[in-house]
Design an enzyme around this catalytic site. Structure first.
Site, PDB file in Angstrom:
ATOM      1  N   CYS A   1       0.881  -1.170   0.000  1.00 33.88           N
ATOM      2  CA  CYS A   1       0.000   0.000   0.000  1.00 33.88           C
ATOM      3  C   CYS A   1       0.920   1.221   0.000  1.00 33.88           C
ATOM      4  O   CYS A   1       1.654   1.450   0.970  1.00 33.88           O
ATOM      5  CB  CYS A   1      -0.889  -0.024   1.237  1.00 33.88           C
ATOM      6  SG  CYS A   1      -1.915   1.448   1.399  1.00 33.88           S
TER       7      CYS A   1
ATOM      8  N   CYS B   1      -2.206  15.233   2.088  1.00 29.57           N
ATOM      9  CA  CYS B   1      -3.270  14.940   1.121  1.00 29.57           C
ATOM     10  C   CYS B   1      -3.909  16.230   0.637  1.00 29.57           C
ATOM     11  O   CYS B   1      -4.017  17.201   1.386  1.00 29.57           O
ATOM     12  CB  CYS B   1      -4.329  14.034   1.749  1.00 29.57           C
ATOM     13  SG  CYS B   1      -5.540  13.442   0.533  1.00 29.57           S
TER      14      CYS B   1
ATOM     15  N   CYS C   1     -11.214  14.514   3.596  1.00 30.38           N
ATOM     16  CA  CYS C   1     -12.108  13.516   4.185  1.00 30.38           C
ATOM     17  C   CYS C   1     -11.999  13.569   5.710  1.00 30.38           C
ATOM     18  O   CYS C   1     -10.900  13.435   6.255  1.00 30.38           O
ATOM     19  CB  CYS C   1     -11.754  12.120   3.678  1.00 30.38           C
ATOM     20  SG  CYS C   1     -11.779  11.991   1.873  1.00 30.38           S
TER      21      CYS C   1
ATOM     22  N   CYS D   1     -10.366  10.560   7.934  1.00 29.76           N
ATOM     23  CA  CYS D   1      -9.033  10.049   7.577  1.00 29.76           C
ATOM     24  C   CYS D   1      -7.936  10.861   8.257  1.00 29.76           C
ATOM     25  O   CYS D   1      -7.924  12.097   8.167  1.00 29.76           O
ATOM     26  CB  CYS D   1      -8.866  10.094   6.058  1.00 29.76           C
ATOM     27  SG  CYS D   1      -7.246   9.549   5.493  1.00 29.76           S
TER      28      CYS D   1
ATOM     29  N   CYS E   1      -6.270   1.181   7.139  1.00 26.66           N
ATOM     30  CA  CYS E   1      -6.883   2.157   6.241  1.00 26.66           C
ATOM     31  C   CYS E   1      -7.285   3.425   6.987  1.00 26.66           C
ATOM     32  O   CYS E   1      -7.977   3.358   8.002  1.00 26.66           O
ATOM     33  CB  CYS E   1      -8.134   1.529   5.632  1.00 26.66           C
ATOM     34  SG  CYS E   1      -8.128   1.598   3.870  1.00 26.66           S
TER      35      CYS E   1
END
Length: 346
Positions: free
Chosen positions: A107, A114, A118, A121, A339
């Site tokens: 991954c 980023c 979101c 996250c 995740c």
């Protein structure tokens, strides 16, 4: 004033060949160096042992190899490995090796921080510092391939672009990295073993379809109701579901590839029958698969994993409507490698 040396891996093979000719050397020397840089992942010019000392010194005078360094490696109780990867300018990203009985998956990250927002996250809470270069993405894969061979006695089998960053906001560099990863002159991996995951940038999804990419597409959806999706993924106000769906229809028409949706079910947010019915309706235009992903908390408790009954409701409703569904249990939670948890916490 000292001239800044160029990163040699920014050069194509043709440019390397031209460089050697301009230095009065043979063009094939460029091929040799290119092989050392990509197939053999040389960290230094000194490692290029079939090239004369004088030539290596000449390369040293003109170029640098901005190689990543694995600063810290953590191993989870379930076998998952998380790398804190130090870049040449001191910034850090994270990448993860996820082992199962049959495969090892890398991954990888595509941005430092980023571009998107979101709310569930951890990476989204970091400021986006910059895009990763193709070689920095490639190096993460090489490091994980080495770890896969060392700890699990087999080469890396799959790659997912689900680490830090939104891959489609670093489109050109991600595609260049994949080109190197899949090239026989690089790692020679099959593009069918690569998944690029996006939160949904319609224009770039269409661009990928036009360029007839061979890798798979996954979309972090999490709700097929605009108001709900915008409340948890605010950029949805700019890229609403109708635009995303139109882009995905275009993708399917062009590629005929099944679309995978990544979907977390949260308590009190999207754990209703209305939410699952909207998802079924959204999926209907093309063959699709839904991965129901276990939520991994990021400390503040605002988002909570839905009940098993809610996840089961999703599973049964999707299956009843002929949509493939998998419930994914998270790996590496004890080292913040699951995740949504990648946030450079050392």
């Amino acid at each position: 004033m000292e001239t800044k040396k160029k990163d040699i891996r920014a050069l194509t093979k043709e440019q390397l060949r031209d460089f050697f000719v301009s230095q009065g050397d043979k063009a094939f020397r460029g091929n040799q160096v290119y092989e050392w840089l990509w197939q053999k992942s040389a960290h230094s010019f000194d490692a290029m042992t079939n090239i004369s000392k004088e030539t290596r010194q000449m390369l040293e005078d003109h170029f640098v190899i901005n190689h990543i360094r694995v600063d810290q490696m953590q191993r989870s109780s379930d076998g998952t490995i998380k790398n804190a990867v130090r870049l040449h300018d001191g910034l850090v990203v994270e990448s993860v090796l996820i082992p199962t009985q049959t495969r090892t998956t890398a991954c990888v990250s595509s941005q430092v921080g980023c571009s998107l927002d979101c709310r569930f996250c951890a990476t989204a809470r970091l400021k986006r510092m910059r895009n990763l270069n193709p070689d920095e993405i490639y190096d993460q894969v090489v490091a994980i391939d080495n770890e896969s061979r060392l700890y699990f006695d087999r080469p890396l089998s799959n790659i997912v672009f689900m680490g830090m960053g939104e891959p489609l906001m670093n489109y050109n560099n991600v595609l260049k990295a994949i080109e190197k990863i899949t090239s026989p002159e690089g790692l020679g991996m099959s593009p069918k073993r690569i998944v690029v995951s996006t939160s949904g940038v319609p224009k770039m999804i269409k661009k990928m379809a036009d360029e007839e990419v061979k890798f798979s597409l996954a979309v972090s959806l999490h709700s097929a109701i605009d108001e709900v999706r915008t409340s948890i993924m605010p950029f949805n106000a700019t890229f609403p579901l109708k635009d995303l769906r139109e882009a995905l229809e275009y993708w399917y028409q062009k590629t005929k590839n099944r679309i995978t949706y990544e979907y977390v079910v949260w308590k009190g947010i999207n754990d209703t029958q209305e939410a699952v019915d909207a998802l079924v309706k959204f999926c209907r235009f093309a063959p699709s698969k839904v991965n129901l992903i276990e939520y991994n908390p990021i400390d503040d408790g605002e988002f909570q994993q839905a009940s098993e009954a809610a996840v089961e409701m999703y599973k049964k409703t999707l299956e009843r409507n002929g949509i493939t569904v998998t419930v994914r249990r998270s790996r590496g939670k004890d080292i913040d490698a699951a995740c949504g948890q990648l946030a450079n916490k050392q």
